[in-house]
Design an enzyme around this catalytic site. Structure first.
Site, PDB file in Angstrom:
ATOM      1  N   ASP A 111      -1.225   6.579   3.557  1.00  0.00           N
ATOM      2  CA  ASP A 111      -1.303   6.207   1.924  1.00  0.00           C
ATOM      3  C   ASP A 111      -2.159   7.359   1.460  1.00  0.00           C
ATOM      4  O   ASP A 111      -3.413   7.746   1.702  1.00  0.00           O
ATOM      5  CB  ASP A 111      -2.078   5.087   2.238  1.00  0.00           C
ATOM      6  CG  ASP A 111      -2.195   4.610   0.714  1.00  0.00           C
ATOM      7  OD1 ASP A 111      -1.862   5.197  -0.501  1.00  0.00           O
ATOM      8  OD2 ASP A 111      -2.742   3.449   0.734  1.00  0.00           O
TER       9      ASP A 111
ATOM     10  N   ASP B 189       3.831   7.690  -2.964  1.00  0.00           N
ATOM     11  CA  ASP B 189       2.596   7.863  -2.183  1.00  0.00           C
ATOM     12  C   ASP B 189       2.154   7.126  -0.757  1.00  0.00           C
ATOM     13  O   ASP B 189       1.057   7.343  -0.241  1.00  0.00           O
ATOM     14  CB  ASP B 189       1.183   7.844  -3.150  1.00  0.00           C
ATOM     15  CG  ASP B 189       0.813   6.538  -3.734  1.00  0.00           C
ATOM     16  OD1 ASP B 189       1.705   5.571  -3.342  1.00  0.00           O
ATOM     17  OD2 ASP B 189      -0.145   6.266  -3.974  1.00  0.00           O
ATOM     18  N   GLU B 190       3.533   6.624  -0.422  1.00  0.00           N
ATOM     19  CA  GLU B 190       3.397   5.792   0.985  1.00  0.00           C
ATOM     20  C   GLU B 190       4.375   6.027   1.865  1.00  0.00           C
ATOM     21  O   GLU B 190       5.425   6.003   1.384  1.00  0.00           O
ATOM     22  CB  GLU B 190       2.982   4.255   0.798  1.00  0.00           C
ATOM     23  CG  GLU B 190       1.757   3.961  -0.023  1.00  0.00           C
ATOM     24  CD  GLU B 190       1.672   2.400  -0.218  1.00  0.00           C
ATOM     25  OE1 GLU B 190       0.815   1.704   0.161  1.00  0.00           O
ATOM     26  OE2 GLU B 190       2.522   2.169  -1.145  1.00  0.00           O
TER      27      GLU B 190
END
Lengths: 420, 70
Positions: A10, A111-112
């Site tokens: 993350d 973003d993960e």
């Protein structure tokens, strides 16, 4: 059978961190990335905060805060209009680093990423933790940004572990530690793992306040209140979750294709609204054809200046894939709103009930249309989107296209970037 | 520009007849424009705190100064 080892990577305050890396003068300062650039008068009226840096969060600024409110909370806030191309390219670069460790890298959002390193971590010096440390170091060295990695035996525990020590965290949550941890873990800590604020409130009203209480609750009670979600909630409360991580090159399962646009200013001018609808139609039709789909159900959403809205679907009865056809269907819905009683702030259009394009057309005019759009696609793919476009779109472009708005970015965007 | 392995790096650029020496490339990213890949460089220059964004179109080989930030 080996216990799965799942990573959830993350990125920390992703867009803001990228901007702090782009401009080192912003490091250590409160920075917020917002959806659109300042207006001509220097104000930021029609946009919200998309990401706030950790320094800005200390002032109470978070995702969704209107810019004027953020400025009140922190007058020296550094505001930056987001550049989604920059974030997408960085994200793809990070994903490529991850594929050096396993081919099971599932992009969960910009973003993960989930990774299944069950088979590869044991080959790595330092095991899973050593691998995670190396990944963090490589991302820091290449992009100057940090991430947090959670390690667990399934996606739920990996995601939970990633949230524990942010920013720049690394935490391995072992199954044996779960009973003790969940005993005192409030439901608020499960946000982002499948339990949002509203759901938390509803669970609290049933007397469920901790993860353990959720895991111990009778499943029939949960399904009675939350339907099929009840089964998933019970599993979350027990620290159980999905262990299947898709391979990196697996194409996202596309169920619909859509796009929305916030207009530069609210308008009642029908010509302008129609021009935007055509622009959206052309945009989603081009994407539809790129994926090789036809669609049958067109959905239109209009948000007014007072933030009320109207949305409706129309089943075309047949399968379509051109901007002209989508626009025609959208018009059938839009006319129901006429005459407009309020000014329009946002227009959104999508098409669903998709099927793969494997049809041979017998009718000559359909073939002609398909040849025409194929020629247009060829030119636009070579020289850039909207190089060739209907003349009516020029009206929207003149009013203000706001192409560079930065907001939520769909996972589909990565499908076309993986090979480049 | 100079080649750095398989990558390129801007070394200096001209703006209003003045030469600016690039002191650091702080960030690099790519965009796609039709068939062309455009590489963007955020750079700082010697003796200034201004941040510049340069771009290089790999198809047309054209360099552009995209923006400056003080």
């Amino acid at each position: 059978m080996l216990t799965p080892t799942i990573f959830l990577l993350d990125m920390d305050s992703y867009f803001a961190s990228v901007e702090q890396s782009v401009n080192p003068a912003l490091r250590g300062k409160p920075v917020a990335v917002c959806g659109a650039p300042a207006q001509n008068d220097g104000t930021w009226k029609r946009t919200i905060i998309v990401t706030a840096s950790y320094e800005a969060r200390k002032y109470g600024i978070k995702t969704g805060t209107p810019v004027y409110e953020a400025k009140k909370l922190c007058p020296h806030l550094n505001l930056i209009a987001g550049n989604h191309e920059k974030y997408i390219d960085t994200s793809v670069g990070i994903q490529k680093i991850l594929t050096d460790y396993t081919d099971q890298v599932e992009v969960y959002s910009i973003d993960e990423c989930f990774m299944d390193v069950t088979d590869t971590a044991k080959l790595h010096t330092g095991g899973a933790v050593g691998m995670a440390k190396q990944i963090k170091q490589r991302i820091r060295e290449k992009y100057g940004i940090t991430c947090s990695i959670g390690i667990g035996s399934n996606k739920v525990t990996a995601k939970l572990a990633a949230k524990f020590y942010k920013p720049d965290g690394l935490y391995e949550l072992n199954d044996r530690d779960i009973p003790q941890l969940f005993d005192v873990l409030p439901l608020s800590k499960l946000q982002g793992v499948g339990i949002g604020r509203q759901l938390e409130k509803k669970l609290n009203s049933l007397g469920i306040n901790t993860a353990k209480q959720l895991g111990d609750t009778d499943e029939s009670l949960l399904t009675h209140h939350f339907g099929i979600l009840g089964h998933i909630l019970k599993r979350i409360g027990q620290g159980r979750g999905d262990t299947v991580v898709r391979k990196y090159n697996t194409q996202t399962n596309i169920k619909s294709v859509g796009h929305s646009l916030t207009l530069p200013s609210d308008t009642c001018d029908l010509n302008i609204v129609n021009s935007y609808l055509l622009m959206l139609s052309e945009k989603i039709a081009a994407r539809l054809r790129k994926y090789g789909f036809f669609g049958r159900v067109v959905s239109l959403y209009i948000r007014y200046g007072d933030f009320t809205g109207f949305g409706q679907q129309h089943n075309t009865g047949g399968y379509i894939n051109t901007g002209h056809e989508i626009y025609g269907t959208a018009q059938k819905i839009f006319v129901k709103l006429l005459p407009l009683k309020k000014s329009v702030r946002l227009a959104g259009l999508s098409i669903s009930s998709l099927v793969k394009n494997n049809q041979t057309f017998l009718l000559e005019d359909i073939n002609k249309t398909q040849r025409l759009v194929s020629a247009i696609d060829g030119i636009n793919n070579k020289y850039g989107e909207f190089t060739l476009r209907p003349a009516m779109v020029a009206l929207a472009e003149k009013f203000g296209k706001q192409e560079n708005r930065c907001g939520l970015i769909g996972k589909h965007i990565f499908d076309s970037r993986r090979g480049k | 520009m100079v080649f750095d392995g398989f990558n390129i790096k801007p070394k200096w650029f001209m703006l209003d007849n003045k030469k600016y020496n690039v002191s650091k490339t702080t960030y690099t990213w790519r965009t796609i424009d039709g068939e062309a890949v455009v590489i963007h460089f955020a750079v700082t220059v010697t003796d200034s705190s201004t941040l510049y964004e340069l771009s290089f179109n790999q198809k047309t080989l054209v360099w552009r100064l995209e923006k400056t930030e003080c």
